[in-house]
Scaffold this motif. Sequence first.
Motif, PDB file in Angstrom:
ATOM      1  N   SER A   1       0.809  -1.034   0.008  1.00 12.56           N
ATOM      2  CA  SER A   1       0.069  -0.019  -0.034  1.00 12.56           C
ATOM      3  C   SER A   1       0.725   1.187   0.109  1.00 12.56           C
ATOM      4  O   SER A   1       2.036   1.218   0.283  1.00 12.56           O
ATOM      5  CB  SER A   1      -1.018   0.052   1.143  1.00 12.56           C
TER       6      SER A   1
ATOM      7  N   ASP B   1      -3.996  12.155   1.810  1.00 16.09           N
ATOM      8  CA  ASP B   1      -4.981  11.478   2.366  1.00 16.09           C
ATOM      9  C   ASP B   1      -5.006  10.874   3.703  1.00 16.09           C
ATOM     10  O   ASP B   1      -6.199  10.539   4.366  1.00 16.09           O
ATOM     11  CB  ASP B   1      -4.619   9.775   1.476  1.00 16.09           C
ATOM     12  N   TYR B   2      -3.853  10.842   4.364  1.00 14.15           N
ATOM     13  CA  TYR B   2      -3.858  10.422   5.801  1.00 14.15           C
ATOM     14  C   TYR B   2      -4.120  11.463   6.677  1.00 14.15           C
ATOM     15  O   TYR B   2      -5.012  11.268   7.539  1.00 14.15           O
ATOM     16  CB  TYR B   2      -2.137  10.271   6.043  1.00 14.15           C
TER      17      TYR B   2
ATOM     18  N   ARG C   1       6.095   1.471   6.530  1.00 11.89           N
ATOM     19  CA  ARG C   1       5.143   1.474   7.743  1.00 11.89           C
ATOM     20  C   ARG C   1       5.771   0.014   8.647  1.00 11.89           C
ATOM     21  O   ARG C   1       5.856   0.256   9.664  1.00 11.89           O
ATOM     22  CB  ARG C   1       3.936   1.121   7.420  1.00 11.89           C
TER      23      ARG C   1
ATOM     24  N   ALA D   1      -7.996  11.300   6.626  1.00 13.07           N
ATOM     25  CA  ALA D   1      -8.562  10.250   7.349  1.00 13.07           C
ATOM     26  C   ALA D   1      -8.366  10.435   8.813  1.00 13.07           C
ATOM     27  O   ALA D   1      -9.224  10.007   9.547  1.00 13.07           O
ATOM     28  CB  ALA D   1      -7.507   8.916   6.989  1.00 13.07           C
TER      29      ALA D   1
ATOM     30  N   THR E   1       4.811   3.755   2.192  1.00  4.95           N
ATOM     31  CA  THR E   1       4.501   2.513   1.638  1.00  4.95           C
ATOM     32  C   THR E   1       4.520   1.574   2.903  1.00  4.95           C
ATOM     33  O   THR E   1       4.798   1.717   4.051  1.00  4.95           O
ATOM     34  CB  THR E   1       5.658   2.243   0.763  1.00  4.95           C
ATOM     35  N   SER E   2       3.951   0.311   2.541  1.00  9.42           N
ATOM     36  CA  SER E   2       3.857  -0.727   3.424  1.00  9.42           C
ATOM     37  C   SER E   2       5.026  -0.875   3.826  1.00  9.42           C
ATOM     38  O   SER E   2       5.284  -1.341   5.141  1.00  9.42           O
ATOM     39  CB  SER E   2       3.085  -1.775   2.974  1.00  9.42           C
TER      40      SER E   2
ATOM     41  N   THR F   1       0.244   5.480   0.916  1.00 13.22           N
ATOM     42  CA  THR F   1      -0.615   6.417   1.470  1.00 13.22           C
ATOM     43  C   THR F   1       0.078   7.871   1.363  1.00 13.22           C
ATOM     44  O   THR F   1       1.170   7.805   1.830  1.00 13.22           O
ATOM     45  CB  THR F   1      -0.918   6.074   2.878  1.00 13.22           C
ATOM     46  N   SER F   2      -0.587   8.787   0.899  1.00 14.97           N
ATOM     47  CA  SER F   2      -0.057   9.963   0.886  1.00 14.97           C
ATOM     48  C   SER F   2      -0.413  10.722   2.310  1.00 14.97           C
ATOM     49  O   SER F   2      -1.241  10.584   2.702  1.00 14.97           O
ATOM     50  CB  SER F   2      -0.423  10.737  -0.374  1.00 14.97           C
ATOM     51  N   ARG F   3       0.310  11.841   2.576  1.00 16.09           N
ATOM     52  CA  ARG F   3       0.210  12.865   3.532  1.00 16.09           C
ATOM     53  C   ARG F   3      -1.184  13.346   3.339  1.00 16.09           C
ATOM     54  O   ARG F   3      -1.849  13.266   4.437  1.00 16.09           O
ATOM     55  CB  ARG F   3       1.341  13.850   3.679  1.00 16.09           C
TER      56      ARG F   3
ATOM     57  N   THR G   1       4.825  10.299   0.896  1.00 10.97           N
ATOM     58  CA  THR G   1       3.977   9.034   0.969  1.00 10.97           C
ATOM     59  C   THR G   1       4.760   7.918   1.861  1.00 10.97           C
ATOM     60  O   THR G   1       5.992   7.892   2.132  1.00 10.97           O
ATOM     61  CB  THR G   1       3.932   8.380  -0.497  1.00 10.97           C
TER      62      THR G   1
END
Length: 134
Positions: free
Chosen positions: A38, A44-45, A116, A48, A112-113, A40-42, A110
Amino acid sequence: MRIVVAGVMALAVAACGDKAQDNMAAADAKAANFTPPSVTSRLDYGGAISRRFRTLDRNGDDALTTDELPRANTRLTTLDRNGDGKITQIEYSEGLLARFDAMDLNHDGTVTSEEREAYRGGQRGAPTPVAPGP
């Protein structure tokens, strides 16, 4: 002689069958534990965490108190920088975006998995490249 050759051939074929079954079992186990990569962009985060804050703020007062947090013993209480017993939306957003920035190991905006997992594993360097699957 033919019987011996036939016996050896049968054993060879049987051994290949076991190996094929072992390979299939290993592939099935790997597939069962597969987590798709995955990114995730800053931005999008940030969206959320804003939605999550609104969900947690049950009384709509733009602050989270301990009775609105998911658990009494939660790391979210550390976001209360001024120690007034409330987590404002600014404290919440800044704290969680700082966590995102810490996970963004290569600072490209961003996560990435792989980044993370490296962050969760306590690594603070660049993520280890993942070998492509078969």
